[in-house]
Scaffold this motif. Structure first.
Motif, PDB file in Angstrom:
ATOM      1  N   ALA A 124      28.586  76.865  83.401  1.00 49.57           N
ATOM      2  CA  ALA A 124      28.335  75.201  84.166  1.00 49.57           C
ATOM      3  C   ALA A 124      26.941  74.349  83.424  1.00 49.57           C
ATOM      4  N   GLY A 125      28.093  73.215  82.762  1.00 54.33           N
ATOM      5  CA  GLY A 125      26.377  71.954  81.943  1.00 54.33           C
ATOM      6  C   GLY A 125      26.747  72.507  80.824  1.00 54.33           C
ATOM      7  N   PHE A 126      27.240  72.848  80.359  1.00 57.83           N
ATOM      8  CA  PHE A 126      27.780  73.480  78.572  1.00 57.83           C
ATOM      9  C   PHE A 126      28.795  72.038  78.797  1.00 57.83           C
ATOM     10  N   PRO A 127      29.875  72.161  76.972  1.00 56.16           N
ATOM     11  CA  PRO A 127      30.728  71.164  76.574  1.00 56.16           C
ATOM     12  C   PRO A 127      31.606  72.230  76.429  1.00 56.16           C
ATOM     13  N   ASP A 128      31.909  72.788  75.982  1.00 54.82           N
ATOM     14  CA  ASP A 128      32.833  74.106  75.888  1.00 54.82           C
ATOM     15  C   ASP A 128      32.199  75.691  76.362  1.00 54.82           C
ATOM     16  N   ARG A 129      32.790  76.266  76.316  1.00 53.94           N
ATOM     17  CA  ARG A 129      32.597  77.722  75.644  1.00 53.94           C
ATOM     18  C   ARG A 129      31.681  77.937  74.439  1.00 53.94           C
ATOM     19  N   ALA A 130      32.265  78.056  73.220  1.00 55.48           N
ATOM     20  CA  ALA A 130      30.982  77.973  72.185  1.00 55.48           C
ATOM     21  C   ALA A 130      30.051  77.787  72.575  1.00 55.48           C
TER      22      ALA A 130
END
Length: 416
Positions: free
Chosen positions: A232-238
């Protein structure tokens, strides 16, 4: 087991090599430290990797007696001295196992042929003691996340943490890996590695280029559950994956200095952070792998933040190689470390020299010597490391002897 602890140093040569860790060096300061008042070179890193995974360098095969293993190890240390090197980067945690009596993980199978079987001696303790007797630094090389070069957990020792915690493990590309997205994994692998730092007088902690695994076509690294729980809170998995590796690097750096501020922390990544076509700040390369994107390893950030003490990009290509030119990557890395206080050593592909499968430049014994001549124009480059010990000893086409003759007229101390 004959362990050498930090509280019981017995090696006079350590004093000759050790000094306080400096930070914030400028290029001019680096040049001044490297050479004495008479212009004579006095500090330069000259290392070799000594790989144990799959018995690449040492021991030559599993199941040798303790005396035979010890003799082979000492022969490699003697070779380093003969080649006027000053550091050995010894792989002591090849596949989530250990070349010392670890409190966390089983003995490495590459010693006896059976993971978890006591080899009857302490390779890391011996390596530290004997390296220091020879005036060599001993950098303990760990692989953080690789568990096995196969996908069958039943082949691991019964008490292996990966068997006790199967939820920590991800099969991918024919291998088993610990999941970097789990905080409990990140803590465990640090504990396992730092056990060696707490118990032995190693000069540095060293990691190689394996973080998230190299991409395998048609396969997916299944960390869905971890991403759902922690992403949560990250723009994408990378971005989340990069943060996982950033945390591993930064937390380890802090813990090393708390244990012993004299111990350095170095990483030897794949040499291409990002291609210029991907990112204007990247190198003028067209590599098929970019560490930032494919391994989720923001190697440039670790340098710019000065989380590490040294970096050894594996610039394993010849001068003029179109996709990744040695003569373009070295300047890029020199600029990257400028003003950071992070030392730059260049990883050299000695294993390619004289290999008939390699292109023409690698058939020329002078190719590697030309690399070091090129490096002289970049004062940020403070040394070179050769892959790997077997080739340093055998020297298939005389490339290593040429380096020694052209660039190592006498032994010097590593930078500090």
């Amino acid at each position: 087991m004959g362990q050498i602890t930090r509280r019981g140093l017995t090696v006079a040569a350590v004093g000759a090599l050790a000094a306080t860790v400096t930070t914030g060096s400028t290029a001019a300061q680096a040049r001044e430290e490297a050479r004495g008042s008479g212009g004579q070179l006095r500090r330069q890193f000259r290392g070799m990797w000594l790989a144990s995974v799959a018995n690449r360098d040492w021991p030559s095969k599993p199941g040798l007696t303790a005396a035979e293993q010890r003799a082979e190890l000492l022969a490699f240390l003697d070779t380093a001295v003969e080649r006027r090197l000053n550091a050995v980067v010894f792989q002591v945690r090849p596949t989530a196992d250990a070349l010392w009596p670890s409190r966390y993980e089983p003995w490495a199978e590459y010693l006896t042929g059976v993971q978890g079987r006591d080899p009857g001696w302490d390779p890391l303790g011996t390596a530290v003691r004997e390296a220091h007797r020879r005036g060599l630094e001993l950098h303990a090389w760990f692989n953080p996340y690789r568990v096995a070069n196969h996908t069958d957990p039943t082949r691991l020792a019964p008490t292996h943490p990966a068997r006790l915690h199967p939820e920590w493990v991800v099969p991918y590309g024919g291998k088993l890996y610990y999941n970097p997205g789990l905080p409990e994994v990140r803590r465990f692998v640090q504990d396992a590695m730092l056990d060696a730092v707490a118990r032995y007088d190693v000069d540095a902690v060293h990691w190689d280029d394996y973080f998230y695994p190299y991409p395998v076509a048609g396969q997916v690294f299944d960390d869905d559950a971890a991403y759902e729980r922690h992403g949560a809170g990250f723009p994408d998995r990378a971005a989340w994956r990069r943060d996982n590796i950033d945390r591993l690097v930064h937390e380890t750096a802090v813990r090393i200095k708390r244990l012993d501020p004299r111990v350095r922390f170095g990483i030897s990544p794949f040499a291409v952070w990002r291609n210029q076509a991907t990112d204007p700040q990247g190198s003028d390369t067209r590599a098929g792998v970019q560490t930032y994107d494919d391994l989720c390893a923001d190697t440039r950030k670790w340098v710019r933040e000065a989380w590490i003490d040294y970096i050894v990009p594996q610039v394993y290509w010849h001068i003029g190689f179109a996709a990744a030119d040695y003569a373009k990557l070295v300047p890029w890395w020199a600029e990257t470390v400028r003003g950071t206080g992070v030392d730059l050593y260049i990883g050299e592909a000695l294993y390619k020299a004289g290999d008939p499968a390699q292109p023409a430049p690698w058939q020329d014994p002078a190719e590697l010597s030309r690399h070091l001549t090129f490096d002289r124009d970049y004062p940020q480059v403070r040394g070179n490391v050769y892959f790997s010990a077997k080739e340093v000893a055998a020297d298939r086409n005389g490339a290593m002897a040429r380096v020694v003759a052209d660039h190592y007229p006498y032994r010097v101390r590593p930078p500090r």
